[in-house]
Write an enzyme that holds these catalytic residues in place. Sequence first.
Site, PDB file in Angstrom:
ATOM      1  N   CYS A   4      51.403  18.616  10.486  1.00 24.18           N
ATOM      2  CA  CYS A   4      52.193  17.633  11.224  1.00 24.18           C
ATOM      3  C   CYS A   4      51.468  17.266  12.520  1.00 24.18           C
ATOM      4  O   CYS A   4      51.250  18.111  13.379  1.00 24.18           O
ATOM      5  CB  CYS A   4      53.585  18.186  11.526  1.00 24.18           C
ATOM      6  SG  CYS A   4      54.563  17.109  12.591  1.00 24.18           S
ATOM      7  N   CYS A   7      53.487  18.124  15.625  1.00 23.93           N
ATOM      8  CA  CYS A   7      53.451  19.556  15.943  1.00 23.93           C
ATOM      9  C   CYS A   7      52.131  19.915  16.616  1.00 23.93           C
ATOM     10  O   CYS A   7      52.100  20.739  17.534  1.00 23.93           O
ATOM     11  CB  CYS A   7      53.668  20.397  14.683  1.00 23.93           C
ATOM     12  SG  CYS A   7      55.367  20.376  14.071  1.00 23.93           S
ATOM     13  N   ASP A  30      52.901   5.796  22.774  1.00 20.47           N
ATOM     14  CA  ASP A  30      52.528   5.499  21.392  1.00 20.47           C
ATOM     15  C   ASP A  30      51.091   4.976  21.376  1.00 20.47           C
ATOM     16  O   ASP A  30      50.717   4.169  22.232  1.00 20.47           O
ATOM     17  CB  ASP A  30      53.488   4.461  20.810  1.00 20.47           C
ATOM     18  CG  ASP A  30      53.376   4.321  19.310  1.00 20.47           C
ATOM     19  OD1 ASP A  30      52.280   3.969  18.816  1.00 20.47           O
ATOM     20  OD2 ASP A  30      54.368   4.563  18.619  1.00 20.47           O
ATOM     21  N   HIS A  46      60.138  21.419  14.897  1.00 23.08           N
ATOM     22  CA  HIS A  46      59.894  20.492  13.799  1.00 23.08           C
ATOM     23  C   HIS A  46      61.201  20.249  13.028  1.00 23.08           C
ATOM     24  O   HIS A  46      61.807  21.162  12.500  1.00 23.08           O
ATOM     25  CB  HIS A  46      58.823  21.025  12.839  1.00 23.08           C
ATOM     26  CG  HIS A  46      58.522  20.057  11.750  1.00 23.08           C
ATOM     27  ND1 HIS A  46      57.544  19.106  11.875  1.00 23.08           N
ATOM     28  CD2 HIS A  46      59.098  19.866  10.539  1.00 23.08           C
ATOM     29  CE1 HIS A  46      57.526  18.367  10.775  1.00 23.08           C
ATOM     30  NE2 HIS A  46      58.460  18.809   9.955  1.00 23.08           N
ATOM     31  N   ASN A  85      63.044   5.451  12.773  1.00 17.63           N
ATOM     32  CA  ASN A  85      62.745   5.197  11.371  1.00 17.63           C
ATOM     33  C   ASN A  85      63.063   6.476  10.597  1.00 17.63           C
ATOM     34  O   ASN A  85      62.649   7.559  11.013  1.00 17.63           O
ATOM     35  CB  ASN A  85      61.283   4.807  11.180  1.00 17.63           C
ATOM     36  CG  ASN A  85      60.937   3.518  11.891  1.00 17.63           C
ATOM     37  OD1 ASN A  85      61.743   2.605  11.959  1.00 17.63           O
ATOM     38  ND2 ASN A  85      59.749   3.450  12.450  1.00 17.63           N
ATOM     39  N   HIS A  96      58.272  14.001  11.357  1.00 17.06           N
ATOM     40  CA  HIS A  96      58.743  14.849  12.456  1.00 17.06           C
ATOM     41  C   HIS A  96      59.615  13.882  13.240  1.00 17.06           C
ATOM     42  O   HIS A  96      59.106  12.867  13.739  1.00 17.06           O
ATOM     43  CB  HIS A  96      57.566  15.336  13.290  1.00 17.06           C
ATOM     44  CG  HIS A  96      57.917  16.257  14.415  1.00 17.06           C
ATOM     45  ND1 HIS A  96      57.311  17.489  14.557  1.00 17.06           N
ATOM     46  CD2 HIS A  96      58.774  16.133  15.453  1.00 17.06           C
ATOM     47  CE1 HIS A  96      57.784  18.087  15.645  1.00 17.06           C
ATOM     48  NE2 HIS A  96      58.679  17.273  16.217  1.00 17.06           N
ATOM     49  N   HIS A  98      61.393  11.394  15.487  1.00 16.76           N
ATOM     50  CA  HIS A  98      60.965  10.826  16.760  1.00 16.76           C
ATOM     51  C   HIS A  98      61.712   9.537  17.024  1.00 16.76           C
ATOM     52  O   HIS A  98      62.066   8.810  16.110  1.00 16.76           O
ATOM     53  CB  HIS A  98      59.446  10.598  16.800  1.00 16.76           C
ATOM     54  CG  HIS A  98      58.912   9.747  15.694  1.00 16.76           C
ATOM     55  ND1 HIS A  98      58.791  10.198  14.389  1.00 16.76           N
ATOM     56  CD2 HIS A  98      58.439   8.479  15.696  1.00 16.76           C
ATOM     57  CE1 HIS A  98      58.274   9.244  13.639  1.00 16.76           C
ATOM     58  NE2 HIS A  98      58.060   8.179  14.407  1.00 16.76           N
ATOM     59  N   HIS A 100      61.570   5.985  19.115  1.00 18.79           N
ATOM     60  CA  HIS A 100      60.737   5.034  19.836  1.00 18.79           C
ATOM     61  C   HIS A 100      61.588   4.450  20.957  1.00 18.79           C
ATOM     62  O   HIS A 100      62.720   4.022  20.722  1.00 18.79           O
ATOM     63  CB  HIS A 100      60.295   3.880  18.927  1.00 18.79           C
ATOM     64  CG  HIS A 100      59.441   4.282  17.781  1.00 18.79           C
ATOM     65  ND1 HIS A 100      58.077   4.094  17.789  1.00 18.79           N
ATOM     66  CD2 HIS A 100      59.747   4.849  16.591  1.00 18.79           C
ATOM     67  CE1 HIS A 100      57.585   4.527  16.634  1.00 18.79           C
ATOM     68  NE2 HIS A 100      58.579   4.984  15.897  1.00 18.79           N
TER      69      HIS A 100
END
Length: 111
Positions: A4, A7, A30, A46, A85, A96, A98, A100
């Site tokens: 990952c 990670c 990003d 995770h 997403n 993992h 996240h 935005h």
Amino acid sequence: MNNCIFCKIVSKEVPSSIVYEDEELLAFNDINPIDKVHILIIPKEHIDSLLTCETKHSDVISKMLLLAPKLAKNNGLKGFRTMINTGKEGGQEVFHIHFHMYGGSEHLVKI
């Protein structure tokens, strides 16, 4: 998770442009921004996606959401968007969880 990328960012094996870190969360710019400010907010633990979240993850998910306006303000944003997403069909590329947080354009495309 061994493969990952997030990670590996958490463990500092992969460099990133970190803008916030505490015991549970990490936020970084990003690498492919879609706006003037585009920050990813991740838990250090995770968790694959919203599909795998459980009640035990409520606190960390709440902290992620509450961090977004703080980061926006720190970056001079008066408004911003968040996006999560979820799953391959939902456009998730890194499995993992996240969030935005992005903004800064004067003319945003309305969805």
